[in-house]
Design an enzyme around this catalytic site. Structure first.
Site, PDB file in Angstrom:
ATOM      1  N   LYS A 103       4.387  -2.196 -10.057  1.00 10.22           N
ATOM      2  CA  LYS A 103       4.257  -0.747  -9.838  1.00 10.22           C
ATOM      3  C   LYS A 103       4.500   0.077 -11.100  1.00 10.22           C
ATOM      4  O   LYS A 103       3.886   1.115 -11.311  1.00 10.22           O
ATOM      5  CB  LYS A 103       5.233  -0.293  -8.748  1.00 10.22           C
ATOM      6  N   GLU A 125       4.914   9.184  -2.950  1.00 10.47           N
ATOM      7  CA  GLU A 125       5.214   8.645  -1.628  1.00 10.47           C
ATOM      8  C   GLU A 125       5.722   7.219  -1.819  1.00 10.47           C
ATOM      9  O   GLU A 125       5.425   6.581  -2.819  1.00 10.47           O
ATOM     10  CB  GLU A 125       3.961   8.651  -0.755  1.00 10.47           C
ATOM     11  N   SER A 392       3.383 -10.443  -7.787  1.00  9.24           N
ATOM     12  CA  SER A 392       3.438  -9.013  -8.117  1.00  9.24           C
ATOM     13  C   SER A 392       4.832  -8.413  -8.085  1.00  9.24           C
ATOM     14  O   SER A 392       5.088  -7.397  -8.705  1.00  9.24           O
ATOM     15  CB  SER A 392       2.526  -8.237  -7.166  1.00  9.24           C
TER      16      SER A 392
END
Lengths: 410, 274
Positions: A103, A125, A392
């Site tokens: 991220k 969000e 990830s």
């Protein structure tokens, strides 16, 4: 290969990936997203922007992330495969990034754009809290006030991440509308944005939303695929046979896949969260169990009823628990370039535990979905073939969920 | 002349702004909506804006969000919304009826299906919050081909270079969203509304109606002095919710509130002239 024939030339000038994507937003936001697009084009052409981004990626995020040969897992899968079968498994170690997931790659890129545009306030969000933590992190790093919208139910379920965001100086605003999860958090972030367009930048966490978000998030995440390409060439002297990544909104997957789209010898598999099964009403598999529609700024596959009302998604992995998917995945699915399969909660839990014991790596539940697909498929590949999993995120955040699912009281 | 144009022309002839009343279809239940719409007309609404409920109304504030959820919980389907529209058209042959909502329920069965369903139900215009002019081909062309007006929104962020884009293909009236924000929250300063309406009217012959954050008769009157129409939504929805919570019939509450709005608009321009 000419640009016209390239699969890497999407979207078109209007932000469409085939029939998907686009800019389905309220008029109030249109001027802003047109501005964002102009600013993004200018930033891409500016070597100073690239220098700053690359410097932060190296020294703050810790890139490049390693490409790791998962030798024990490979051997374990070969032991159960027919003779000569069982691919060589590599992990792209995005879980080793600062904040523990892919991220951050996107958040660094977007906050640099925010600063370029003179915006002084950040919103985002979050579902499980990973994107919220990554956003709060970059906001702290650049000294900008930050508000994170999070469904009230998720706030309850993800207390450690809520506390992390607060430690990083962010305000966490619980969203009590709707089902009080990720989709509602996104609605509320859009409501805030529309009321504060003059000073606020919305850092969207996945490769979805109105154009240019799907494109720019993909571009910032493509560092994953570019590094993988160089690393596998160095390690094996050739490209992999299969890339595997979990898909919620799909930012880690598109970041891994995009640099390889024009290499026909590289197959790709995106894994959707099948929850209790795609044939039940508890899953988050938009491609395998949904239909095209319009939500949150883009046309894409959605979970919806016959009247176009959005239905609730379910996955054991909060990061995959969203009723839509990035528009480029919808397009890649329709043209058949990427195959999308489902993995259930149960299969993901099994893969999670296997990875812990076989490799000494606690994977995120999201990434465990990808790993489960490899466990299922590796026996169909010869020993000289190569599969790369985008690992990830790390699974520390998930230990409470996993303990609960396994009936362990902490 | 279309029903929408006639309604604005009639109001203009009476030297007042037209009153556009927003009501969420199916709130609190589909069977109750017809009486609420009739009450709004009886109270003096010139145009009815019927909200199509959606699970994710991201341009709406709490009042209309809750109305959407109540309507969906009461089983308000697309077919129920169209039935409400068709029933209204049969009872009120001259009162313009607009559908307002979000893209996904509108395009679910294809834009042509929705456009012809609107035309058959006697709907005069459609406002789709999340289909900007840039994505017009997702719905707008089908609506125009079916004779249904595409009513566009202009906002404080719509500058003069952008306005022609917004007006291209627009019909019915131009809806000026007076605040950058969601429905039913803050109100805009009167001076900024007057400036904006003047600017918009330079760009279009369509009537300009102003909405978002208009809650009280005095405020409606003030806007009615400069705009061709005033849209009131959340405050009507609040009246319905309040009546519902008290176990009362919402229709009389709507009638009396709309009546107070209409009365305020009737006197507004004369007051300033006097």
């Amino acid at each position: 290969m000419s640009i016209q024939n390239s699969l890497r030339a999407q979207p078109d000038a209007r932000g469409h990936f085939g029939e998907f994507g686009g800019r389905y937003v309220a008029e109030t936001l249109m001027p802003l997203i047109l501005d964002l697009e102009r600013e993004y084009r200018a930033a891409r052409a500016d070597p100073a922007f690239a220098d700053e981004l690359n410097g932060l990626m190296t020294h703050y995020v810790g890139r490049p992330s390693p490409l790791y040969y998962a030798e024990r897992l490979t051997e374990m899968l070969r032991a159960e495969a027919p003779a000569g079968m069982g691919a060589k498994i590599y992990f792209k170690r995005e879980e080793l990034n600062h904040t523990g997931a892919h991220k951050i790659n996107n958040c660094i890129g977007q906050i640099l754009l925010a600063i370029r545009m003179g915006k002084t306030r950040i919103i985002a969000e979050t579902g499980a809290g990973q994107h919220g933590v990554a956003t709060a992190t970059v906001a702290a790093r650049f000294g900008l006030p930050c508000t994170i919208f999070m469904g009230a139910k998720d706030v309850e379920r993800q207390q450690p991440n809520v506390f992390r965001m607060k430690l990083l100086g962010a305000e966490v605003r619980p969203v009590v509308s709707g089902a009080q999860t990720l989709k509602d958090a996104m609605n509320e972030a859009l409501r805030d944005w529309v009321a504060n367009v003059h000073d606020t930048f919305y850092i969207i966490g996945t490769a979805a939303g109105p154009h240019p978000y799907p494109e720019l998030v993909r571009d910032f995440q493509s560092v994953i695929g570019h590094e993988t390409r160089a690393q596998i060439m160095a390690a094996e002297g050739r490209l992999p046979d299969l890339l595997v990544a979990a898909v919620g909104g799909g930012s880690n997957a598109i970041g891994m896949f995009h640099p390889f789209l024009d290499d026909p010898e590289v197959a790709m598999l995106g894994i959707e969260a099948a929850g209790h099964g795609v044939d039940t009403d508890k899953h988050a598999a938009s491609l395998n169990g949904g239909t095209p529609g319009i939500l949150h700024g883009n046309r894409t596959y959605l979970l919806q009823d016959e009247d176009g009302q959005i239905t609730e998604a379910h996955s054991i992995s909060a990061g995959l628990d969203y009723p839509g998917i990035g528009p480029e995945h919808s397009w890649l699915h329709e043209i058949g370039r990427v195959k999308y399969e489902g993995v259930t909660d149960r299969e993901a839990l099994d893969a999670f535990q296997l990875c812990c014991r076989a490799e000494g790596i606690i994977p995120a539940l999201e990434s465990s979905h990808g790993l489960a697909a490899i466990i299922r498929n590796a026996r169909d590949y010869r020993e000289d073939q190569i599969i790369v999993l985008n690992l990830s995120g790390r699974g520390d955040k998930d230990i409470f969920t996993v303990a609960d699912a396994l009936g362990v009281a902490l | 002349m279309s029903r929408i144009a006639s309604a604005f022309a009639r109001a203009a002839a009476e030297d007042r702004a037209a009153l556009v009343a927003f009501i969420t279809a199916g709130d609190p239940a589909p069977a109750v909506t017809p009486a609420i719409l009739d009450a709004a007309v009886a109270g003096g609404a010139d145009v009815i804006e019927l909200g199509m409920p959606f699970t994710d109304p991201m341009a709406d504030g709490p009042a209309i969000q809750l109305a959407n959820l109540r309507a969906l919980a009461a089983g308000t389907t697309t077919s129920a919304v169209l039935d409400i529209a068709a029933g209204f058209r049969a009872r009120h042959p001259q009162v313009p009826l607009i559908l307002m909502g979000y893209a996904n329920p509108m395009v679910r069965r294809g834009p042509d299906w929705f456009a012809s369903a609107c035309a058959e139900a006697g709907v005069d215009g459609v406002i789709c919050v999340d289909i900007p002019a840039e994505e017009d081909d997702a719905l707008g062309a089908s609506l125009r081909a079916a004779g249904v007006a595409v009513i566009r929104l202009a906002t404080p962020t719509t500058d003069s270079t952008r306005l022609p884009v917004v007006l291209d293909g627009a019909g019915g009236f131009l809806y000026y969203v007076s605040v950058a924000g969601i429905t039913g929250m803050q109100q805009a300063a009167q001076a900024s509304i007057a400036d904006a309406v003047a600017r918009l009217k330079q760009g279009t012959a369509l009537p300009v109606a102003v909405g978002f954050g208009v809650r009280a008769p005095e405020q409606a009157a003030e806007i009615g002095r400069v705009a061709d129409g005033v849209v009131v939504g959340s405050a009507i929805i609040d009246a319905i919710a309040k009546a519902g919570a008290a176990g009362e019939d919402p229709a009389p509450a709507v009638r009396s509130f709309v009546d107070s709005l209409a009365a305020a608009l009737r006197g507004a321009r004369q007051e300033i002239a006097a």
